[in-house]
Design an enzyme around this catalytic site. Structure first.
Site, PDB file in Angstrom:
ATOM      1  N   GLU A   1       0.779  -7.559  15.550  1.00 16.82           N
ATOM      2  CA  GLU A   1      -0.065  -7.945  14.412  1.00 16.82           C
ATOM      3  C   GLU A   1       0.824  -8.900  13.665  1.00 16.82           C
ATOM      4  O   GLU A   1       1.132 -10.050  13.917  1.00 16.82           O
ATOM      5  CB  GLU A   1      -0.462  -6.831  13.687  1.00 16.82           C
TER       6      GLU A   1
ATOM      7  N   GLU B   1       2.995   3.865   8.405  1.00 18.67           N
ATOM      8  CA  GLU B   1       1.630   3.564   8.249  1.00 18.67           C
ATOM      9  C   GLU B   1       0.819   4.684   7.824  1.00 18.67           C
ATOM     10  O   GLU B   1      -0.158   4.489   7.083  1.00 18.67           O
ATOM     11  CB  GLU B   1       1.203   2.778   9.644  1.00 18.67           C
TER      12      GLU B   1
END
Ligand code: BGC
Length: 895
Positions: free
Chosen positions: A483, A759
């Site tokens: 990402e 995260e």
């Protein structure tokens, strides 16, 4: 006569003392010290004031002078201007010349009758302000490229400079990334240039002072190009901006005799491939030292076999000077431990999850191939684990040429890692041959925060490292898996915290321009900026609540932190377009359409209590953010003096809140999603009438107690959770949440050994197993948004909205969590602000330092006062306060 002389000497001595006291220092142009690439027509000047030990110093007037850098020619003799403005004062003289240096200085007057001497001079240099200033042509490799591995091209040219050089400046940018060389030496100390912007609309060029790299006679200039963000695979496709890399290079040389010469990239350059066989952002680099073209960027190099470059036909209208700090190398880490996991691999632990790369020193034979793979964690059994990197290989390969010590580091890529796995080294590994170097945007560190609780200090450490790892020219979600994108929601939630730890003023100013540039024509903001999703067939690329609100939240947060009205002015159309989008997509002022991420990664419900669910309705969240963004737009309209808009959107805001109450709140004040996030947003964004706020706060506190003092919030609720509590009298509950160390909580990952923010709340589960590899990064700053509360509530350091940028400071600490001290220091645009408190015996002590040209309202905890604080107004200076009644004797009724 003698008497008169003595009196005069005395007078001069006194005046000199006063002069020595009041000084204008730290002169910045466009927030940078001596920048050499400014393309704004009216650069803005900022300075700080020092005044020795004097207290209550305020500037009452200033005067600026600007000179041409060569000689003393006065370009602009500014008037003496009354007022206290000492930041972002715009140049107001005759038009500035492209590619020219200027110096400036300032003198200031204060409210105590002092006048400073002229400050030391600061300089700035104008960049190339118009496309026609570019004489260079875009060039790329002339040979047929390998479109699979895309080996990195090198472009070069020998040049002769016949006279003595006075100064030389190189203006460089590229399609893809570049590293330029002059006479074999790297130009500048930045990496991953020209950075990432919405390239077709805005492409930054860098300027370098290369005077010392050049000499009279033979020289060579060159650059190596990498795929970078331009054409590496991002998301899942390559070539987002184009298939071919290219270089634009212009060297402006001034000789000592005053004459001038321009060297440009053009068809006379040559191209070839070398040792960098492959370099992709996600996958890493391959360097084959046997293919190195030694000294290719030196003038003696024979390039007869090289292919002439191809001149490319790109325009130059999108070129802009670099506004943010470039990416540079920072901390380096020696290998902490050599590990041999059960699987028998060779693993090195650097002790810190970081973003950058590993430098390798090695001896071996020609053709030996060394592979270095990167990861953030070891699995339960202690083995190297990188499944969570998904499609990102994150592996660098080095092929040796043999015959002595060789040195490698990758180019045009980076990795997020704490551990590496080394393959291909026969025999024992010498850990001294490995150094990890952290790489991030070169922002000035501005904040420090520490307390008597070591776990909390580790949390602050982890927040800072999350920021370092993900502020790599753009704010990214994560730095390791496939990402590494400018996810807007993540940046939005973390932006205010970021502004405490480092000076992110120019970093966000630059990125917000890309937010506006890539904003969809209907006003929705893409999920990621720069937007490389647009080529994908996403149902709706943009418009997600809490993500698109980046358009309003970040400009407002930056305005609060830095007091920069121009930033707000520039972003205003983008802010407004976003609010209008929500309006256009609402019916009866209720925004309940479209696709939303919601309270992303909130605590999952599998072991939820009492059948209550932690799921918050996405449309309820959307309505809250609709109101919040509208409020921020109103704030901005007021600051900018746009009364018509302020009135128009104030009416809208009322309707949005009324629609919210009607749809989601019962007459008795129950919010339809009975979750922490629902109550948090309701309270934080003033969604509820005043009369039912206390009751809602009690429900929020009650919910937390039901979960055993655990949070259940995701990305959107978490940043505001502790605020909602402390604002409504539940600071004790906020402290309990903050200091909770079982899952889900901020300190749980720390107990599990985290050195960055994860995260997910349970990236590693209590039994040591991992969350799903499809979505499990160990370096995601979003939950680090609690850092803002730590500075602003524990240390109490804040700014008044009507004196942003800490012109009007607030210091209002809330004591709790059994902390016996909390120290915060913060470099405001005006100078250093500190708030250090401690508890000794029965006494609370507070030491504060307030910079010159600001004022502060200090709230010393004192529960003998009705408000719970003794409020005092002070000017600049150092102050010491004590309180014997700092403990809140009032117990909150248990909800
Ligand atoms: C990213 C996030 C992002 C999210 C959107 C993820 O893949 O890593 O941080 O905001 O997608 O839901």
């Amino acid at each position: 006569m003698i008497k008169n002389l003595l009196a005069l000497t005395l007078h001069l001595a006194i005046t000199a003392t006063c002069f020595a006291q009041l000084t204008a220092t730290r002169l910045l142009t466009e927030n940078e010290s001596d920048p050499i690439s400014v393309d704004t027509k009216a650069p803005r000047f900022s300075w700080q004031i020092t005044a020795g030990n004097a207290k209550n110093v305020l500037q009452t007037a200033y005067k600026i002078r600007v000179y041409a850098a060569d000689g003393n020619r006065l370009v602009w003799d500014g008037n003496k201007v009354a007022g206290s403005q000492s930041i972002y004062v715009p140049y107001n003289g005759p038009a500035l010349t492209s590619g020219t240096a200027y110096v400036w200085q300032v003198m200031v007057w204060d409210n105590q009758g002092h006048v400073s001497p002229w400050s030391k001079k600061a300089m700035w240099r104008m960049g190339l302000t118009s496309p026609s200033d570019w004489k260079a042509s875009w060039i790329g490799p002339g040979y047929a490229g390998d479109t699979v591995n895309k080996p990195s091209p090198m472009l070069r040219k020998n040049i002769t400079l016949n006279k003595n050089i006075k100064s030389a400046f190189a203006y460089i940018t590229s399609h893809g990334l570049y590293e330029a060389r002059i006479n074999g030496q790297k130009v500048g100390d930045a990496y991953l240039t020209p950075g990432w912007t919405s390239y077709h609309k805005r492409l930054q060029y860098q300027v370098y002072d290369v005077t010392t790299l050049l000499k009279k006679g033979q020289n060579a200039v060159g650059a190596q190009l990498g795929s970078g963000w331009y054409r590496s695979t991002l998301v899942s496709t390559p070539n987002h901006y184009g298939k071919d890399v290219g270089l634009l290079f212009q060297l402006e040389v001034t000789y000592t005799d005053g004459t001038h010469e321009t060297i440009i990239s053009d068809g006379s350059w040559k191209s070839a491939k070398g040792e960098l066989r492959y370099a992709e952002i996600y996958n890493g680099a391959t360097i084959d030292a046997r293919m190195a073209q030694k000294d290719w960027a030196k003038s003696g190099f024979d390039d007869a076999n090289w292919t002439p470059v191809k001149v490319q036909n790109y325009g130059k209208d999108n070129l802009i000077a670099t506004y943010n700090e470039p990416v540079k190398k920072h901390e380096s880490f020696k290998a902490l431990k050599l590990i041999t996991p059960p699987k028998g691999e060779k693993v090195i632990d650097f002790g810190q999850n970081l973003v950058g790369w590993v430098q390798l020193k090695i001896n071996g034979n020609a053709g030996d191939s060394i592979k270095i793979s990167h990861t953030e964690v070891l699995d339960k059994a202690g083995n190297f684990y990188n499944e969570n990197l998904r499609g990102a290989k994150a592996q660098n390969t080095y092929i040796l040429k043999g015959g002595g010590e060789e040195y490698f580091e990758p180019q045009f890529t980076w990795q997020g890692f704490r551990y590496i796995k080394v393959e291909g080294i026969k025999g024992d590994i010498d850990r001294d041959n490995f150094t990890a170097v952290a790489v991030y945007s070169d922002m000035e560190p501005t904040g420090t925060f520490s307390t008597s609780n070591p776990m909390l200090n580790q949390l602050q450490h982890n927040i800072k490292w999350g920021q370092k790892g993900n502020f790599l020219d753009v704010p990214t979600d994560c730095p390791q898996r496939d990402e590494r994108l400018g996810w807007t929601g993540d940046a939005q939630v973390f932006s205010r915290t970021a502004s405490f730890n480092m000076n992110v003023h120019n970093f966000f100013t630059k990125w917000l321009k890309d937010v506006a540039a890539d904003q969809n024509s209907n006003g929705s903001v893409p999920h990621i900026v720069p937007d490389v999703f647009k080529d994908h067939d996403l149902t709706e690329n943009g418009g997600a609540t809490g993500w698109s609100d980046v358009a309003t939240v970040v400009p407002w947060n930056m305005y609060l932190a830095y007091g920069d009205k121009d930033l707000l002015q520039n972003q205003y159309p983008s802010m407004k377009a976003w609010v209008d989008y929500m309006y256009d997509h609402s019916k009866n002022n209720l925004w309940n359409t479209g696709w939303h991420f919601g309270d992303w990664l909130f605590y999952t419900v599998d072991n939820d209590l009492d059948g209550t669910s932690a799921i918050t309705s996405k449309y309820l969240i959307a309505q809250c953010f609709y109101a919040y963004s509208t409020q921020l737009l109103i704030n901005a309209a007021n600051v900018l003096g746009n009364k018509a808009d302020a009135d128009k959107y104030a009416k809208l805001l009322q309707q949005v809140k009324a629609a919210y109450l009607n749809e989601y709140v019962t007459a008795n004040g129950l919010v339809s999603s009975d979750t922490q996030t629902a109550y948090t947003l309701a309270l934080a964004f003033d969604m509820l009438p005043e009369g039912i706020r206390a009751q809602a706060a009690a429900r929020l506190a009650g919910n937390i107690t039901r979960y055993g003092n655990h949070l259940t919030t995701g990305f959107l609720g978490t940043p505001y959770l502790c605020y909602a509590l402390s604002r409504f009298g539940y600071a004790d509950v906020a402290y309990k949440l903050l200091l909770q160390d079982t899952y889900p909580s901020w300190l749980y990952p720390i107990k599990m050994g985290a050195t960055t923010i994860w995260e997910r709340w349970d990236g590693i589960k209590p039994d040591g197993s991992f969350e799903t590899p499809t979505m499990n990064s160990y370096n995601h700053y979003a939950y680090g948004a609690i850092g803002d509360w730590m500075y602003r509530v524990i240390s109490g350091v804040d700014t008044e909205t009507d004196g942003p940028g800490y012109k009007k400071i607030i210091i209002k600490p809330i004591v709790g969590g059994n902390l016996t001290y909390a120290n915060a220091a913060y470099e405001t645009p005006y100078g250093k602000l500190t708030s250090n408190w401690k508890i000794q015996g029965n006494t609370f002590y507070l030491d504060v330092e307030v910079p010159a040209n600001t004022t502060a309202t200090i709230y010393v905890p004192d529960f003998n006062q009705t408000a719970g604080y003794k409020k005092q107004q002070v000017g600049s200076g150092s102050y010491h306060f004590t309180s014997k009644s700092y403990i809140n004797p009032v117990k909150h009724a248990k909800p």
